[in-house]
Design an enzyme around this catalytic site. Structure first.
Site, PDB file in Angstrom:
ATOM      1  N   PRO A 187       0.843  -1.202   0.000  1.00  0.00           N
ATOM      2  CA  PRO A 187       0.000   0.000   0.000  1.00  0.00           C
ATOM      3  C   PRO A 187       0.879   1.253   0.000  1.00  0.00           C
ATOM      4  O   PRO A 187       1.940   1.259   0.647  1.00  0.00           O
ATOM      5  CB  PRO A 187      -0.786  -0.093   1.320  1.00  0.00           C
ATOM      6  CG  PRO A 187      -0.545  -1.466   1.849  1.00  0.00           C
ATOM      7  CD  PRO A 187       0.735  -1.956   1.268  1.00  0.00           C
ATOM      8  N   PHE A 260       1.633  16.107   2.975  1.00  0.00           N
ATOM      9  CA  PHE A 260       1.781  15.027   1.998  1.00  0.00           C
ATOM     10  C   PHE A 260       1.251  13.672   2.476  1.00  0.00           C
ATOM     11  O   PHE A 260       0.887  12.833   1.644  1.00  0.00           O
ATOM     12  CB  PHE A 260       3.252  14.869   1.610  1.00  0.00           C
ATOM     13  CG  PHE A 260       3.903  16.179   1.275  1.00  0.00           C
ATOM     14  CD1 PHE A 260       4.823  16.756   2.145  1.00  0.00           C
ATOM     15  CD2 PHE A 260       3.554  16.864   0.121  1.00  0.00           C
ATOM     16  CE1 PHE A 260       5.401  17.985   1.864  1.00  0.00           C
ATOM     17  CE2 PHE A 260       4.127  18.101  -0.177  1.00  0.00           C
ATOM     18  CZ  PHE A 260       5.049  18.663   0.689  1.00  0.00           C
ATOM     19  N   SER A 261       1.228  13.449   3.758  1.00  0.00           N
ATOM     20  CA  SER A 261       0.840  12.112   4.240  1.00  0.00           C
ATOM     21  C   SER A 261      -0.673  11.947   4.232  1.00  0.00           C
ATOM     22  O   SER A 261      -1.429  12.921   4.136  1.00  0.00           O
ATOM     23  CB  SER A 261       1.413  11.858   5.635  1.00  0.00           C
ATOM     24  OG  SER A 261       1.050  12.882   6.539  1.00  0.00           O
ATOM     25  N   THR A 262      -1.104  10.694   4.317  1.00  0.00           N
ATOM     26  CA  THR A 262      -2.514  10.360   4.117  1.00  0.00           C
ATOM     27  C   THR A 262      -3.134   9.705   5.349  1.00  0.00           C
ATOM     28  O   THR A 262      -2.424   9.173   6.210  1.00  0.00           O
ATOM     29  CB  THR A 262      -2.664   9.370   2.946  1.00  0.00           C
ATOM     30  OG1 THR A 262      -1.975   8.159   3.290  1.00  0.00           O
ATOM     31  CG2 THR A 262      -2.096   9.943   1.662  1.00  0.00           C
ATOM     32  N   GLY A 322       1.030  -1.739   6.812  1.00  0.00           N
ATOM     33  CA  GLY A 322       0.934  -2.336   5.485  1.00  0.00           C
ATOM     34  C   GLY A 322       1.105  -3.836   5.459  1.00  0.00           C
ATOM     35  O   GLY A 322       1.196  -4.424   4.376  1.00  0.00           O
ATOM     36  N   GLY A 325      -3.135  -5.636   5.287  1.00  0.00           N
ATOM     37  CA  GLY A 325      -4.191  -5.327   4.333  1.00  0.00           C
ATOM     38  C   GLY A 325      -4.070  -3.885   3.870  1.00  0.00           C
ATOM     39  O   GLY A 325      -3.125  -3.184   4.220  1.00  0.00           O
ATOM     40  N   TYR A 530      12.489  14.145  20.164  1.00  0.00           N
ATOM     41  CA  TYR A 530      12.950  14.062  18.782  1.00  0.00           C
ATOM     42  C   TYR A 530      14.424  14.410  18.758  1.00  0.00           C
ATOM     43  O   TYR A 530      14.827  15.453  19.269  1.00  0.00           O
ATOM     44  CB  TYR A 530      12.233  15.140  17.962  1.00  0.00           C
ATOM     45  CG  TYR A 530      11.356  14.665  16.868  1.00  0.00           C
ATOM     46  CD1 TYR A 530       9.999  14.514  17.082  1.00  0.00           C
ATOM     47  CD2 TYR A 530      11.860  14.415  15.606  1.00  0.00           C
ATOM     48  CE1 TYR A 530       9.171  14.106  16.049  1.00  0.00           C
ATOM     49  CE2 TYR A 530      11.046  14.007  14.568  1.00  0.00           C
ATOM     50  CZ  TYR A 530       9.692  13.852  14.797  1.00  0.00           C
ATOM     51  OH  TYR A 530       8.872  13.453  13.782  1.00  0.00           O
TER      52      TYR A 530
END
Lengths: 613, 613
Positions: A187, A260-262, A322, A325, A530
């Protein structure tokens, strides 16, 4: 999100009156249009971000950020390069460029003809691509190792085919074909993965097909009464926010990669957003997930605010990276846009004072939506990213610096900064501000103003471009993050810095390493830390491998210091080797057993290979 | 929790100063002593609760609640029985008692000799029991069907042996023996399960062993700096709270069953607590879980505030309902006891006005720690549980009633009540109170005072005893709960009431059914609705089966009305039959596949049999 804040005044959603409570939620639903498409939003293939945005070095030695998307853009930055030279202890010659040889040769595509024939029957031609450049892009994320490989080396293996499904049925038939004809599916969302989950293993003999969800990018419905929305997994963060805002809502999930990420990627990586104090992390935001698995679809008949239904497969989808599925859509919570959004920034004399401030903030009050503390090194870096002040502004800045350092006694080599974002109603925000002021004073801090706060927060989105810029000048950098209980935070930061310095010296690397940390999330029980790590590698053989080793040493030190494997980036192939250190062998067996049980053909076969196979 | 509130003034924990941040959390840990043991805390075996507490009917027709644990205790309640007669439309004769034949005969214990020999080698004699009464108690929870069976019928199958392990190694060797010798294990906490998870299936041929965690009941450590505690799974809610309070902390998890239920049970059922608005539900409170599975132990090397570690077996433990292993301990978040705890109560003219009030509360402000709205029927019931007022108090109450009904126009047949609990700091609570007052006025509500609020909240713990009392008089009752989006809430409540009335009439049952609902939890996206259902069954054949059917009809109506299978009680064997209606077949297969993969011998074999086998 730079553009959104400028263009949308916070709008308070009008909530329906009591009568609406007896109408069905279906009748109340809003069906938004297609996601926005703005000309000029093309993304780069070989570096992070938008094609129109990049750092460049001018002949006069100043750095400038192109385009106009970010507050950082346009103004010349004279201090960045000198500061970098000084911090790394090396001579950086503007002409001494590590030329990228992008694009590398791409291995020939393998073809499983039975599968390809089936797919060509099911899909229109324009939803398939064997283009070398497209396949290349789908074969990597944004770890330093992958970026180094595509610029200076090559990827031994990339997907053999990229497919762009447009609906659930497409995805189902694609997965059926893959299971039937022994093909491996990966994916793909925004391609911003930083755990090498997209990297194709050379050992994979089967055809590898990248399933790019970009055409399944819609908000399917918004339910303003019950504050939910159904969104396809390929929807990109910045578009989700833009569309929800048109109706007066926000998802409230703002990772560094939001442009940009989904949504699918966030669920698959168990993501966290910068404003989780107000809105929660991904597991708090998602109510239902629709997943196409190797043997059918995980779906539910209705959405509940919260439920107890026994063993719950939906919980395994979070962080599945990923491997189990393809997530095709999810129902999420939404929130009315806040009445108020305010930035602020604070200065503290030293990092431990800043951490103590954060501790009290987490324990004695409701913290603002976002609170982030940088160490002195990052504070210095942020100063180099301030445009050169001229005239009155230069005078004002000099006066400020004098005030902070000479009059208030802040040591420029120790002082740190904290960025805050407040969101909410007037009284709520005022109460938070009062608490922040009170606790700031307790630890010798001072306010540095809303403008610095806004710049500091927005810097997140600009800094992502810095790594690719520095790579041109033989500097390799990466971020790595962890979560840790409060009482181990300072020692963890010190240990990691010390360990990296030791490992650096041991290897005889040039100059000095840049190792900087910041606290980006606070919880009652601990924090997210971070690290930014960078080093100059001219003359170093296989610098990317060296960096890999250094990163593993850093992670080793993090684990020994009581930190986690990751707060939100996940494991992928980058950190799979550490899993046996953090969980019992039974847990690892469970993971492998479950993977085998629900994906016996290993259709979703590449994200965590070292662990699951 | 009645006793705790009386004896412990809220104490604000003194948090360590900044220096503590650099010390390890191990050095800072508090090791509490053993859990408290109060004389007189024995629990009944055949009815809910403490042995010293029960409703009884006096010769004068008044009801009285024995003991002194609850605000309800001691005073005579003259209105309960008349009101019950009137509501159910039946004559209830004080002498017409449905005599319990408890204890029923208990089937002979089956013995798997190899297993028993092994266990006798591993365990001291006093940690094993084949006593019939003990085995009986471990073979049921508190569903109406189980309580009816033990009082008036029998259980066809109960555990053959009860084991009381004292530490993790005990549990590990027990499970190893069960896997090796083909024995079925059932974890047992407080025995308050309401999904028939403890009910042993008659088809189970193997020896069934109940693993009672009551001796693993300690708080292992408290970490005051990082606000965590490690607690054994057999620790009982009321003891956890008492011990944490000694150190100035609370877990904040307060289910109706807190006096008896255990941490392990909460995790296994994905539980919710009455004050989740402030503290969160169980999934928000638990940071790590230690589980003994059929093939080894699920354990972690360190605890993180929040992390992303790929496929995460720990997420499957929540709601696993005893099917995947035995939870032995967990690390949980803890909170300083609140500075303030205040009760309040409100009256609204009708249920929909109350729900509209809740909607605005959930969406326009930070709600109080606990907010619960009862319908008119439950409001009337609560009035019958008020002690008979005399003298000045009687006059005052008459005046109040006059004020509320005549002057404010509240209809006694429509008005409803809302109970609130505020917890937090002064300003925080004041702000919440102001918001509540504002929204109350908007929907025509009025305040009914702190005393009513406290009584209303505490009534929860007393009402649990009512069911067993009513059973003596041929009245069977049960609670069932769901979660549902806001816009479907009112229609769901109406539909369920109407459906039950229809099904009642269809069956020609005596009198009228009692069907009452209340909203016990609010979320931005919806609510939890609790139904209380009761009917008089004298002359009805197999009344418990009839009740089962009615409950299934109610659940069918709930699902058709958009509600969930359960907000927090879970599925067990009671609702397994509905799972195919709410999740896809692939999801059901995943559950069965995973169960087979991680527990191939089906050691943990009885909780959800109909689904998993």
């Amino acid at each position: 999100m730079p553009t959104r804040r400028e263009s949308n005044r916070p709008v308070r959603a009008t909530l329906p009156d009591g009568l609406a409570l007896s109408s069905t939620d279906v009748r109340n639903r809003i069906i938004p249009g297609d996601p926005p498409r703005h000309a000029g939003d093309e993304e780069s293939l070989d570096v992070w971000g938008f094609r129109d945005s990049a750092f460049t070095l001018l002949p006069n030695g100043n750095v400038v950020f192109s385009g106009s998307r970010y507050p950082l853009c346009g103004a010349e930055l004279p201090d960045l390069l000198p500061w970098t030279r000084n911090t790394l202890g090396v001579a950086i010659e503007p002409d001494d460029i590590h030329d990228s040889t992008y694009p590398p040769d791409v291995p020939a595509a393998r073809a499983n003809h039975l599968f390809v024939d089936q797919v060509r029957r099911l899909f229109p031609e324009d939803s398939l691509s064997t283009d070398a450049r497209v396949r290349l892009r789908h074969g990597h994320g944004h770890t330093q190792e992958e970026m180094y490989a595509i610029k200076y080396d090559r990827l031994e293996r990339v997907p053999d085919l990229v497919v762009y499904p447009t609906d659930d049925e497409h995805v189902v038939s694609l997965v059926e074909a893959a299971a039937r004809f022994n093909v491996c599916l990966v994916p793909y969302g925004g391609g911003t993965n930083v755990t090498k989950a997209l990297r194709c293993p050379t050992e994979e003999e089967r055809m590898i097909v990248s399933v790019d969800l970009e055409r399944m990018d819609k908000i399917l419905w918004i339910d303003p009464t019950n504050l939910m929305a159904c969104i396809q997994a390929g929807a990109v963060g910045r578009h989700i926010e833009e569309q929800l805002a048109e109706h007066g809502f926000t998802l409230g999930h703002e990772p560094d990669s939001i442009e940009f990420s989904t949504l699918g990627g966030w669920i698959a990586t168990h993501a966290s957003g910068m404003k989780k104090n107000r809105y929660g992390n991904i597991e708090d935001l998602v109510l239902d997930v629709h997943v196409v698995t190797a043997h059918g679809v995980l779906s539910r008949s209705a959405v509940a605010p919260r439920e107890s239904v026994g063993i719950d497969p939906w919980r395994w989808v979070f962080g599945s990276e990923g491997n189990l599925g393809i997530i095709t859509s999810a129902v999420v919570k939404i929130f009315p846009l806040p009445e108020i959004q305010r930035y602020d920034s604070l200065l503290f004399p030293a990092f431990d004072a800043g951490v103590s401030f954060l501790y009290d903030l987490a324990h004695q009050t409701t913290p603002p939506a976002s609170v982030r503390l940088v160490d002195n090194l990052q504070f210095q870096l942020s100063l180099t990213l301030k445009p050169k002040a001229e005239g009155m502004r230069a005078l004002k800045r000099k006066a400020e610096q004098h005030f902070v350092t000479k009059l208030c006694g802040f040591d420029p080599e120790r002082m740190v900064a904290c960025t805050l974002v407040y969101e909410g109603g007037h009284q709520e925000v005022s109460a938070q501000e009062r608490a922040v002021r009170r606790i700031t004073r307790r630890y010798g801090g001072m306010r540095a103003g809303a403008e610095n706060g806004k710049r500091g927060y927005q810097l997140t989105f600009g800094i992502a471009y810095l790594r690719d810029f520095l790579m041109k000048y033989n500097i390799l950098g990466e971020s790595l993050e962890t979560s840790v209980p409060w009482s181990l935070t300072l020692s963890l930061c010190e240990n990691v810095k010390r360990r990296l310095a030791q490992e650096f010296t041991k290897r005889g690397l040039p100059g000095r390493p840049f190792v900087s940390c910041r606290v980006t999330q606070i919880y009652q029980t601990g924090v997210c830390v971070y690290f930014y790590v960078a080093f100059y590698h001219k003359g170093v053989e296989h610098p990317s491998q060296v960096f890999d080793e250094l990163e593993r040493c850093a992670r080793d030190e993090i684990l020994r210091s009581g930190g986690s494997l990751s707060h939100h980036h996940g494991v992928g192939k980058l950190r799979g080797v550490f899993l046996p250190r953090i969980m019992s062998s039974t847990a690892l067996e469970w993971i492998a057993d479950v993977k085998r049980a629900v994906d016996p053909e290993n259709v979703f076969g590449i994200a965590n290979q070292k662990v699951l196979n």
